[in-house]
Scaffold this active site. Structure first.
Site, PDB file in Angstrom:
ATOM      1  N   LYS A  48       0.811  -1.201   0.000  1.00 15.00           N
ATOM      2  CA  LYS A  48       0.000   0.000   0.000  1.00 15.00           C
ATOM      3  C   LYS A  48       0.853   1.263   0.000  1.00 15.00           C
ATOM      4  O   LYS A  48       0.431   2.322  -0.435  1.00 15.00           O
ATOM      5  CB  LYS A  48      -0.883   0.026   1.262  1.00 15.00           C
ATOM      6  CG  LYS A  48      -1.830  -1.122   1.391  1.00 15.00           C
ATOM      7  CD  LYS A  48      -2.549  -1.027   2.763  1.00 15.00           C
ATOM      8  CE  LYS A  48      -3.430  -2.227   2.976  1.00 15.00           C
ATOM      9  NZ  LYS A  48      -3.918  -2.276   4.380  1.00 15.00           N
ATOM     10  N   ASP A 111      14.448  -0.398   1.854  1.00 13.81           N
ATOM     11  CA  ASP A 111      15.136  -0.664   3.121  1.00 13.81           C
ATOM     12  C   ASP A 111      16.052  -1.867   2.931  1.00 13.81           C
ATOM     13  O   ASP A 111      17.181  -1.722   2.462  1.00 13.81           O
ATOM     14  CB  ASP A 111      14.072  -0.893   4.207  1.00 13.81           C
ATOM     15  CG  ASP A 111      14.667  -1.051   5.595  1.00 13.81           C
ATOM     16  OD1 ASP A 111      15.803  -0.609   5.806  1.00 13.81           O
ATOM     17  OD2 ASP A 111      13.983  -1.612   6.478  1.00 13.81           O
ATOM     18  N   VAL A 161      10.258   5.650   9.361  1.00 15.19           N
ATOM     19  CA  VAL A 161       9.570   6.865   8.931  1.00 15.19           C
ATOM     20  C   VAL A 161       8.103   6.584   8.624  1.00 15.19           C
ATOM     21  O   VAL A 161       7.740   5.476   8.235  1.00 15.19           O
ATOM     22  CB  VAL A 161      10.267   7.497   7.704  1.00 15.19           C
ATOM     23  CG1 VAL A 161      11.614   8.066   8.097  1.00 15.19           C
ATOM     24  CG2 VAL A 161      10.432   6.494   6.569  1.00 15.19           C
ATOM     25  N   ARG A 173      -0.572   7.110   7.480  1.00 10.59           N
ATOM     26  CA  ARG A 173      -0.401   7.231   6.025  1.00 10.59           C
ATOM     27  C   ARG A 173      -0.897   8.571   5.499  1.00 10.59           C
ATOM     28  O   ARG A 173      -0.461   9.050   4.462  1.00 10.59           O
ATOM     29  CB  ARG A 173      -1.183   6.125   5.299  1.00 10.59           C
ATOM     30  CG  ARG A 173      -0.655   4.719   5.518  1.00 10.59           C
ATOM     31  CD  ARG A 173      -1.297   3.765   4.520  1.00 10.59           C
ATOM     32  NE  ARG A 173      -1.230   2.382   4.936  1.00 10.59           N
ATOM     33  CZ  ARG A 173      -0.202   1.550   4.700  1.00 10.59           C
ATOM     34  NH1 ARG A 173       0.853   1.999   4.059  1.00 10.59           N
ATOM     35  NH2 ARG A 173      -0.224   0.308   5.102  1.00 10.59           N
TER      36      ARG A 173
HETATM   37  P1  IMP Z   1      12.318  -3.776   2.205  1.00 13.05           P
HETATM   38  O1  IMP Z   1      12.922  -4.074   3.553  1.00 13.05           O
HETATM   39  O2  IMP Z   1      13.232  -2.924   1.368  1.00 13.05           O
HETATM   40  O3  IMP Z   1      11.886  -5.022   1.505  1.00 13.05           O
HETATM   41  O4  IMP Z   1      11.011  -2.916   2.466  1.00 13.05           O
HETATM   42  C1  IMP Z   1       9.796  -3.558   2.668  1.00 13.05           C
HETATM   43  C2  IMP Z   1       8.690  -2.606   2.947  1.00 13.05           C
HETATM   44  O5  IMP Z   1       8.753  -2.287   4.322  1.00 13.05           O
HETATM   45  C3  IMP Z   1       8.687  -1.248   2.239  1.00 13.05           C
HETATM   46  O6  IMP Z   1       8.106  -1.290   0.984  1.00 13.05           O
HETATM   47  C4  IMP Z   1       7.854  -0.440   3.186  1.00 13.05           C
HETATM   48  O7  IMP Z   1       6.485  -0.607   2.885  1.00 13.05           O
HETATM   49  C5  IMP Z   1       8.175  -1.047   4.533  1.00 13.05           C
HETATM   50  N1  IMP Z   1       9.116  -0.184   5.258  1.00 13.05           N
HETATM   51  C6  IMP Z   1      10.455  -0.304   5.382  1.00 13.05           C
HETATM   52  N2  IMP Z   1      10.964   0.689   6.134  1.00 13.05           N
HETATM   53  C7  IMP Z   1       9.890   1.456   6.485  1.00 13.05           C
HETATM   54  C8  IMP Z   1       9.747   2.648   7.265  1.00 13.05           C
HETATM   55  O8  IMP Z   1      10.699   3.251   7.771  1.00 13.05           O
HETATM   56  N3  IMP Z   1       8.490   3.114   7.398  1.00 13.05           N
HETATM   57  C9  IMP Z   1       7.396   2.524   6.849  1.00 13.05           C
HETATM   58  N4  IMP Z   1       7.487   1.420   6.111  1.00 13.05           N
HETATM   59  C10 IMP Z   1       8.718   0.888   5.934  1.00 13.05           C
END
Ligand code: IMP
Ligand code: MG
Length: 189
Positions: A48, A111, A161, A173
């Site tokens: 989302k 991330d 964040v 959001r």
């Molecule tokens: P990934 O760890 O790069 O696979 O990120 C996975 C998902 O985690 C992202 O698309 C975000 O939706 C969520 N996410 C990661 N870090 C944050 C944050 O600091 N705030 C909110 N959502 C996060």
């Protein structure tokens, strides 16, 4: 929720990137994307979290005269919020073929990189001719796989964040800016 101070839906959000700063970066990114001369771009918003950034970016691209199609994909990576298992699953897929297309994947945060790596490989395996990634926020310290975005709004340290589409336990959001969640302090409030 046992301790109200641990409730991520409460507390105060300290602004990190203001509405004005975000608007400026979105316009700049649209300029960069337009300069890459996309051809019938397939604009894939990751749900989302990517919905607000995606909505602003798509209109900024429209102002640049870029023609595109919009699709949505919903991906979930399993595990707790802080420690993802690395396994990504498709909860809702896009509805068009990507073979031969110029795909731009749009998400809120990069991330660990596991989600976007999965999405990138998925589009590649389906025959996309070009796959690029745009994220609003890049947190390079969290990376667990080799993946970089082609277009980055802001780079930030390993904060959690919220706002501008990003949530903590489904809250925040709706904030028009991006900030860091600060739990209620029992002293100052
Ligand atoms: P990934 O760890 O790069 O696979 O990120 C996975 C998902 O985690 C992202 O698309 C975000 O939706 C969520 N996410 C990661 N870090 C944050 C944050 O600091 N705030 C909110 N959502 C996060
Ligand atoms: Mg996300």
């Amino acid at each position: 929720m046992t301790n109200p101070q641990d409730d991520p839906t409460k507390g105060h959000v300290r602004s990190l990137f203001s509405e004005e700063e975000i608007a400026e970066r979105v316009t700049a990114l649209a300029g960069e994307i337009a300069a890459s001369e996309p051809n019938r771009m397939l604009f894939v918003i990751v749900l989302k979290g990517g919905f607000v950034f995606g909505a602003d970016l798509v209109r900024a691209l429209g102002r640049e005269g870029v023609r595109l199609e919009v699709e949505f994909i919903s991906l979930a990576s399993y595990g707790s919020r802080l420690e993802t298992s690395g396994e990504v699953q498709i909860r809702r897929d896009i509805e068009v073929a990507v073979s031969g297309r110029d795909v731009l994947i749009v998400d809120d945060v990069l991330d660990s990189g596991l989600t976007l790596k999965f999405a990138h490989e998925l589009m590649r395996s389906r025959g996309a001719s070009r796959v690029s990634i745009a994220v609003l926020v890049d947190k390079p310290e969290g990376r667990r796989t080799e993946l970089e975005a082609d277009y980055v709004g802001f780079t930030c340290p390993n904060y959690f964040v919220v706002g501008y589409g990003m949530d903590a336990a489904h809250a925040w959001r709706e904030l028009p800016y991006v900030g860091v969640l600060e739990p209620h302090s029992s002293e100052a409030g």
